[in-house]
Design an enzyme around this catalytic site. Structure first.
Site, PDB file in Angstrom:
ATOM      1  N   ALA A   1       0.922  -1.224   0.180  1.00 40.52           N
ATOM      2  CA  ALA A   1       0.042   0.058  -0.105  1.00 40.52           C
ATOM      3  C   ALA A   1       0.748   1.187  -0.120  1.00 40.52           C
ATOM      4  O   ALA A   1       0.379   2.196  -0.645  1.00 40.52           O
ATOM      5  CB  ALA A   1      -0.912   0.018   1.129  1.00 40.52           C
TER       6      ALA A   1
ATOM      7  N   ARG B   1      -4.724   0.941   6.874  1.00 36.96           N
ATOM      8  CA  ARG B   1      -4.658   0.938   8.231  1.00 36.96           C
ATOM      9  C   ARG B   1      -5.008   2.438   8.656  1.00 36.96           C
ATOM     10  O   ARG B   1      -5.057   2.670   9.883  1.00 36.96           O
ATOM     11  CB  ARG B   1      -3.309   0.434   8.890  1.00 36.96           C
ATOM     12  CG  ARG B   1      -3.203  -1.037   8.863  1.00 36.96           C
ATOM     13  CD  ARG B   1      -1.810  -1.498   8.909  1.00 36.96           C
ATOM     14  NE  ARG B   1      -1.038  -0.776   7.804  1.00 36.96           N
ATOM     15  CZ  ARG B   1       0.163  -0.979   7.490  1.00 36.96           C
ATOM     16  NH1 ARG B   1       0.917  -1.608   8.421  1.00 36.96           N
ATOM     17  NH2 ARG B   1       0.790  -0.627   6.501  1.00 36.96           N
TER      18      ARG B   1
ATOM     19  N   GLN C   1       0.304  -6.504  -3.430  1.00 31.26           N
ATOM     20  CA  GLN C   1      -0.956  -6.717  -3.041  1.00 31.26           C
ATOM     21  C   GLN C   1      -1.860  -5.841  -3.366  1.00 31.26           C
ATOM     22  O   GLN C   1      -3.068  -5.845  -2.738  1.00 31.26           O
ATOM     23  CB  GLN C   1      -0.547  -6.181  -1.519  1.00 31.26           C
ATOM     24  CG  GLN C   1       0.469  -7.191  -0.611  1.00 31.26           C
ATOM     25  CD  GLN C   1       0.872  -6.392   0.565  1.00 31.26           C
ATOM     26  OE1 GLN C   1       1.473  -5.636   0.938  1.00 31.26           O
ATOM     27  NE2 GLN C   1      -0.115  -6.908   1.709  1.00 31.26           N
TER      28      GLN C   1
ATOM     29  N   HIS D   1      -3.703  -9.810  -4.966  1.00 29.92           N
ATOM     30  CA  HIS D   1      -5.316  -9.683  -4.387  1.00 29.92           C
ATOM     31  C   HIS D   1      -6.082  -9.540  -5.586  1.00 29.92           C
ATOM     32  O   HIS D   1      -7.191  -8.673  -5.246  1.00 29.92           O
ATOM     33  CB  HIS D   1      -5.082  -8.711  -3.228  1.00 29.92           C
ATOM     34  CG  HIS D   1      -4.315  -9.272  -2.020  1.00 29.92           C
ATOM     35  ND1 HIS D   1      -4.382  -8.417  -0.895  1.00 29.92           N
ATOM     36  CD2 HIS D   1      -3.899 -10.392  -1.967  1.00 29.92           C
ATOM     37  CE1 HIS D   1      -3.578  -9.129  -0.069  1.00 29.92           C
ATOM     38  NE2 HIS D   1      -3.418 -10.203  -0.529  1.00 29.92           N
TER      39      HIS D   1
ATOM     40  N   CYS E   1     -19.009 -12.730 -13.581  1.00 31.11           N
ATOM     41  CA  CYS E   1     -20.027 -13.393 -12.943  1.00 31.11           C
ATOM     42  C   CYS E   1     -19.597 -14.660 -12.703  1.00 31.11           C
ATOM     43  O   CYS E   1     -18.988 -15.633 -13.595  1.00 31.11           O
ATOM     44  CB  CYS E   1     -21.054 -13.336 -14.151  1.00 31.11           C
ATOM     45  SG  CYS E   1     -22.358 -14.266 -13.841  1.00 31.11           S
TER      46      CYS E   1
ATOM     47  N   CYS F   1     -26.852 -12.276 -17.781  1.00 32.82           N
ATOM     48  CA  CYS F   1     -27.506 -13.289 -17.251  1.00 32.82           C
ATOM     49  C   CYS F   1     -28.314 -12.820 -16.161  1.00 32.82           C
ATOM     50  O   CYS F   1     -29.100 -13.711 -15.759  1.00 32.82           O
ATOM     51  CB  CYS F   1     -26.564 -14.663 -17.204  1.00 32.82           C
ATOM     52  SG  CYS F   1     -25.840 -14.515 -15.637  1.00 32.82           S
TER      53      CYS F   1
ATOM     54  N   SER G   1       5.653  -1.979   1.724  1.00 33.69           N
ATOM     55  CA  SER G   1       4.967  -2.956   2.486  1.00 33.69           C
ATOM     56  C   SER G   1       5.502  -2.984   3.845  1.00 33.69           C
ATOM     57  O   SER G   1       6.698  -3.377   3.883  1.00 33.69           O
ATOM     58  CB  SER G   1       4.686  -4.507   1.630  1.00 33.69           C
ATOM     59  OG  SER G   1       4.209  -5.152   2.235  1.00 33.69           O
ATOM     60  N   SER G   2       4.488  -3.321   4.797  1.00 28.11           N
ATOM     61  CA  SER G   2       4.965  -3.620   6.013  1.00 28.11           C
ATOM     62  C   SER G   2       5.206  -5.086   6.111  1.00 28.11           C
ATOM     63  O   SER G   2       5.683  -5.586   7.363  1.00 28.11           O
ATOM     64  CB  SER G   2       3.844  -3.251   7.145  1.00 28.11           C
ATOM     65  OG  SER G   2       2.629  -3.974   6.804  1.00 28.11           O
TER      66      SER G   2
HETATM   67 ZN    ZN Z   1     -23.734 -14.144 -16.081  1.00 27.44          ZN
END
Ligand code: ZN
Length: 250
Positions: free
Chosen positions: A28, A40, A106, A122, A130, A158, A196-197
């Protein structure tokens, strides 16, 4: 900048030049200069008293997509106009010069690149999917559907609610990305950890993999991390200034 920091920059430049494979690992902190607060940092405003562990949980998305998207739409909005900052640009410069082979992050803010290999552990807000039929939609289209839906839920053709392609609380990390990050960490002569920590799994385990395989770890992050004692270099200053000095020293 003190002498210790100047020495640290010179040493890091030397280790980076010497490395056959250097890999960057970002958190972050690299996005803070883009105006994206660290997770944080105390939250303010509408969602100040909301626990993201509860509302950004995959169960919340399943149970109550309207509430989930009320929260996540707000998050999208706060991220979608953000731009890469000088630290992102300097990292691209290192990749362009062939000094960094890959970037593991991340962050979900899609501010890295475009150059070289990027592993987003992440996921990213760049698209939503979907889970029923597998279609996926880019951010702009998700936003349009979110704005147009009476319940504020972006829906697939859909009819099912879309899920952002980020790892929500309660979800597994994408296995392919995780394995690739682990193999890069094992192979790296130098793992350059930026902003990054190194607290959160699996990012917190990657430096240990590098060290165990005989590689070196360098840390460009404000505040202590549990790898400071094992790092060949630790730069603790302003992230942009430190990276600027590093690139200048190469
Ligand atoms: Zn769908």
């Amino acid at each position: 900048m003190g002498d210790a920091s100047v020495g640290g920059v010179a040493l890091l430049a030397e280790r980076l030049r010497a490395a056959r494979s250097a890999v960057a690992l970002t958190g972050a902190g690299i996005s803070v200069p883009s105006g994206i607060p660290d997770f944080r940092t105390p939250r303010t405003g509408l969602w100040a008293n909301v626990d993201p562990m509860e509302v950004a949980h995959v169960d919340a998305w399943r149970r109550d997509p309207a509430r989930f998207w009320a929260f996540y739409g707000h998050r999208f909005q706060s991220l979608r106009d953000k731009r890469p900052n000088r630290a992102h640009e300097l990292l691209v410069e290192l990749e362009r010069r062939g000094l960094v082979d890959a970037v593991i992050t991340q962050n979900i803010d899609r501010l890295h690149g475009p150059h070289g290999e990027l592993i987003e552990l992440h996921g990213s807000i760049a698209s939503s999917s979907c889970l029923a039929c597998g279609r996926f939609y880019p951010l702009g289209e998700v936003q349009r559907r979110l704005d147009e839906d009476p319940q504020g839920v972006p829906r697939c053709d859909c009819g099912r609610p879309l899920k952002p392609d980020v790892v929500l609380f309660g979800e597994y990390l994408p296995q392919v990305a995780l394995e690739r990050a682990q193999s890069l960490a094992v192979r790296a002569d130098l793992l350059l950890c930026i902003g990054s920590s190194l607290e959160v799994w699996p990012v917190g385990e990657l430096p240990a993999l590098t060290l165990r395989a005989g590689g070196e770890v360098a840390i460009v992050t404000q505040g202590p991390t549990r790898y400071d004692g094992d790092a060949v270099v630790k730069l603790d200053g302003d992230i942009v200034a430190d990276l600027e000095a590093l690139v200048a020293a190469l």
